[in-house]
Design a protein around this motif. Structure first.
Motif, short mmCIF file in Angstrom:
data_model
loop_
_atom_site.label_atom_id
_atom_site.label_comp_id
_atom_site.label_asym_id
_atom_site.label_seq_id
_atom_site.Cartn_x
_atom_site.Cartn_y
_atom_site.Cartn_z
N PRO A 197 -36.55 -62.35 -14.51
CA PRO A 197 -37.99 -62.53 -14.71
C PRO A 197 -38.71 -63.22 -13.54
CG PRO A 197 -36.83 -63.07 -16.73
CD PRO A 197 -35.79 -62.88 -15.67
N LEU A 198 -37.97 -63.81 -12.62
CA LEU A 198 -38.61 -64.42 -11.47
C LEU A 198 -39.35 -63.39 -10.62
CD1 LEU A 198 -35.79 -66.89 -10.29
CD2 LEU A 198 -37.73 -67.35 -11.78
N PHE A 199 -38.99 -62.13 -10.79
CA PHE A 199 -39.60 -61.06 -9.99
C PHE A 199 -40.77 -60.39 -10.71
CE2 PHE A 199 -35.13 -61.44 -8.76
CZ PHE A 199 -35.25 -61.64 -7.39
N LEU B 161 -39.00 -57.76 -18.31
CA LEU B 161 -38.90 -58.78 -19.38
C LEU B 161 -38.25 -58.20 -20.62
CD1 LEU B 161 -42.28 -60.75 -19.29
CD2 LEU B 161 -39.99 -61.66 -18.90
N PHE B 162 -38.66 -56.98 -21.00
CA PHE B 162 -38.09 -56.37 -22.20
C PHE B 162 -36.59 -56.12 -22.02
CE2 PHE B 162 -42.55 -54.54 -22.70
CZ PHE B 162 -42.94 -55.57 -23.54
N SER C 132 -46.61 -58.55 -12.22
CA SER C 132 -47.71 -57.69 -12.65
C SER C 132 -47.29 -56.93 -13.89
CB SER C 132 -48.10 -56.71 -11.54
OG SER C 132 -47.05 -55.79 -11.30
N GLN C 133 -48.26 -56.23 -14.51
CA GLN C 133 -47.95 -55.51 -15.74
C GLN C 133 -47.01 -54.34 -15.51
OE1 GLN C 133 -51.54 -53.99 -17.42
NE2 GLN C 133 -52.06 -52.72 -15.67
N TRP D 286 -46.57 -64.43 -22.06
CA TRP D 286 -46.49 -63.86 -20.71
C TRP D 286 -46.89 -62.38 -20.72
CZ3 TRP D 286 -41.52 -64.77 -17.29
CH2 TRP D 286 -41.81 -64.49 -15.96
N VAL D 287 -46.30 -61.64 -21.66
CA VAL D 287 -46.62 -60.21 -21.77
C VAL D 287 -48.09 -60.01 -22.11
CG1 VAL D 287 -46.17 -58.11 -23.10
CG2 VAL D 287 -44.26 -59.55 -22.34
N LYS D 288 -48.60 -60.82 -23.04
CA LYS D 288 -50.01 -60.72 -23.40
C LYS D 288 -50.91 -61.02 -22.21
CE LYS D 288 -53.75 -60.79 -26.01
NZ LYS D 288 -54.35 -59.59 -26.60
N THR D 289 -50.53 -62.00 -21.41
CA THR D 289 -51.32 -62.36 -20.24
C THR D 289 -51.36 -61.24 -19.21
OG1 THR D 289 -50.73 -64.69 -20.55
CG2 THR D 289 -51.57 -64.06 -18.39
N LEU D 290 -50.22 -60.59 -19.01
CA LEU D 290 -50.14 -59.55 -17.98
C LEU D 290 -50.77 -58.24 -18.42
CD1 LEU D 290 -46.49 -60.11 -16.67
CD2 LEU D 290 -48.62 -60.69 -15.49
#
Length: 277
Positions: A93-95, A105-106, A98-99, A38-42
């Motif tokens: 995390p539902l919110f 997340l962290f 965007s990056q 997820w983080v990589k994607t964003l």
């Protein structure tokens, strides 16, 4: 399957405990992998994706402090409350869309890591009160076997859900696993001894006493040193900058150890630890 193993499955508390540990561990393993992707994607950053594992490991450094909580309260209510709290935390995390919101997340994964340290301590103490002595050896073997098998399925499930439905679905899965674990621990029937009264000493005094205890017991000291060294080296290996994470739809390398809980769990398994939330 031995007769003792069948007796473990017939024990109500053992079944509930085993179910709670497995379902929560499944959700955590699925989320740990999906969060890295997820983080990589964003962000497109492999370094930030690797930070997912760091956030989940970080609370372990405060283990002696966090673990004292399990010594001062009853373990079953603590496990129920902690799992329900983490279920609420996992809705954050539902919110993330965007990056600019990746920091959320962290923060969530750091809180989950803290909860894992706390529940590890409480679960270990609860087993002694909930599972009969004569079943405990077979029970511990079943727990480890089930969790090792679960680790083969959970990352695949997490990656599949992320690819098909997105990271928010995986977060909901993890939140649901916390709720189910709380329900399982709530149904365990156990009479816990009253927590030891506080002596007024600071936590550093207790930590020093534990260190002196290890110094007096060479076998236990060797086990602790070996376990710590194994996990430290596995963590360093997982943080290698050359690791990469693939994003859904990409043709790049597959998700690697930096984005997967496998290195963390392998370290604990080789060191004899049971990897549970």
């Amino acid at each position: 399957m031995s007769w003792n193993t069948l007796k473990v499955f017939r024990d109500r508390n053992a079944r509930l405990y085993l179910g709670g540990v497995i379902v929560s561990g499944f959700g955590d393993s699925a989320m740990a992998l999906a969060a890295g992707i997820w983080v990589k994607t964003l962000t497109g950053s492999s370094s930030l994706a690797a930070l997912v594992g760091f956030c989940m490991w970080l609370p372990a450094f405060a283990g002696p402090v966090i673990g004292t909580v399990a010594d001062r309260v009853r373990r079953r209510p603590l496990l129920v409350a902690t799992n329900l709290t983490l279920a609420v935390v996992m809705t954050a995390p539902l919110f993330v869309r965007s990056q600019e919101q990746v920091w959320l997340l962290f923060a969530v994964l750091t809180l989950v890591g803290t909860g894992m340290v706390l529940t590890d301590a409480a679960e270990t103490a609860l087993v002694a009160a909930a599972v009969p002595d004569e079943l405990r050896g077979d029970f511990n073997g079943l727990v480890l076997t089930a969790l090792e098998g679960m680790k083969l399925l959970a990352p695949l499930a997490g990656a599949s859900l992320f690819t098909s439905f997105g990271g928010r679905t995986v977060a909901l899965l993890d939140a649901a696993s916390f709720v189910l674990a709380a329900a399982a621990f709530r149904l365990i029937r156990v009479r816990e001894a009253s927590p030891a009264p506080r002596t007024g000493r600071v936590w550093t005094a207790g930590t020093a006493e534990g260190a002196r205890y290890l110094r007096r017991h060479p076998a236990l000291r060797s086990l602790v040193i070996t376990s710590g060294t194994t996990m430290m080296l596995a963590s360093a290996s997982a943080a290698r900058p050359r690791t990469r994470c693939s994003t859904p739809g990409s043709t790049g390398p597959r998700p690697s150890r930096a984005c997967s809980p496998r290195s963390r769990d392998s370290a604990r398994s080789s060191a004899g630890w049971r990897p549970v939330r």
